[in-house]
Design a protein around this motif. Sequence first.
Motif, PDB file in Angstrom:
ATOM      1  N   HIS A 182      37.687  35.116  39.255  1.00  0.00           N
ATOM      2  CA  HIS A 182      38.387  35.857  38.194  1.00  0.00           C
ATOM      3  C   HIS A 182      38.514  37.340  38.534  1.00  0.00           C
ATOM      4  O   HIS A 182      38.213  38.226  37.729  1.00  0.00           O
ATOM      5  N   ILE A 183      38.980  37.602  39.770  1.00  0.00           N
ATOM      6  CA  ILE A 183      39.229  38.966  40.203  1.00  0.00           C
ATOM      7  C   ILE A 183      40.608  39.016  40.858  1.00  0.00           C
ATOM      8  O   ILE A 183      41.211  37.977  41.142  1.00  0.00           O
ATOM      9  N   SER A 184      41.110  40.226  41.103  1.00  0.00           N
ATOM     10  CA  SER A 184      42.436  40.368  41.693  1.00  0.00           C
ATOM     11  C   SER A 184      42.389  40.167  43.203  1.00  0.00           C
ATOM     12  O   SER A 184      41.324  40.250  43.829  1.00  0.00           O
ATOM     13  N   LEU A 185      43.567  39.932  43.801  1.00  0.00           N
ATOM     14  CA  LEU A 185      43.647  39.776  45.249  1.00  0.00           C
ATOM     15  C   LEU A 185      43.208  41.051  45.964  1.00  0.00           C
ATOM     16  O   LEU A 185      42.541  41.000  47.001  1.00  0.00           O
ATOM     17  N   SER A 186      43.583  42.198  45.416  1.00  0.00           N
ATOM     18  CA  SER A 186      43.192  43.456  46.043  1.00  0.00           C
ATOM     19  C   SER A 186      41.679  43.637  46.009  1.00  0.00           C
ATOM     20  O   SER A 186      41.080  44.174  46.952  1.00  0.00           O
ATOM     21  N   THR A 187      41.034  43.154  44.938  1.00  0.00           N
ATOM     22  CA  THR A 187      39.575  43.243  44.856  1.00  0.00           C
ATOM     23  C   THR A 187      38.923  42.309  45.869  1.00  0.00           C
ATOM     24  O   THR A 187      37.909  42.654  46.483  1.00  0.00           O
ATOM     25  N   VAL A 188      39.503  41.122  46.058  1.00  0.00           N
ATOM     26  CA  VAL A 188      38.995  40.207  47.070  1.00  0.00           C
ATOM     27  C   VAL A 188      39.043  40.867  48.442  1.00  0.00           C
ATOM     28  O   VAL A 188      38.063  40.847  49.203  1.00  0.00           O
ATOM     29  N   LYS A 189      40.169  41.484  48.771  1.00  0.00           N
ATOM     30  CA  LYS A 189      40.316  42.137  50.073  1.00  0.00           C
ATOM     31  C   LYS A 189      39.330  43.293  50.230  1.00  0.00           C
ATOM     32  O   LYS A 189      38.793  43.515  51.328  1.00  0.00           O
TER      33      LYS A 189
END
Length: 219
Positions: A182-189
């Motif tokens: 439940h996080i954004s793609l940018s946060t994953v990166k």
Amino acid sequence: MTIRVIIADDQSIVRAGLATILNGQPDIEVVGEAADGNEAVALGRRLRPDVCLFDIRMPNLDGVEATHLLAGPDVDDPLAVVVITTFDTDEHVSGALKAGARGFLLKDAGPALLVQAIHAAAEGDALIAPSITARLLATFADSATSARKRAEPLTALTEREEEVAVTVARGRTNAEIADELHISLSTVKFHLTSLMHKIGARNRVQIAIWAYETRRVRP
């Protein structure tokens, strides 16, 4: 942005088939072909493609050694390499991953997975054929750690970094990690970049191997 790809395989009909699939994509262009490992290395160094697609078994220099020369730990500016082969033995896959490959596919994987692997490698991600991911990563981790102490990073991982490391080791893509946590793609990166810095990994495959090495994930 167009993803520039070179293909290395000793069979011309295989190169032609792979080129047809990739050139049929609106954002991928095959810019060179090689019939053996030496040609592949020379072509990679000259053209600096976004992704190299290498067969394992090639004359003069095999795909693993070619990968090592272009993407290995001693290379200052490594290229992204995806290995594609008929053989899914542990020896072949562990060799390719250790050499620095960002992906490992079987030749029967199908066009969709091939294109996905090229995109993943170009974006700094990694894709290994789903049918062999867990077994091969676990096997590689076991062999790689037999003579090496499992080391924790000097800077402790955050709780979220621990979660990301585990999901990467389980073969999740960035989008799947974002959805699961439940996080954004940018946060994953962001977390992936931080993870790689802390544990000394160069790509997602090495994060996955490290997670097995440290027993954060078990087969």
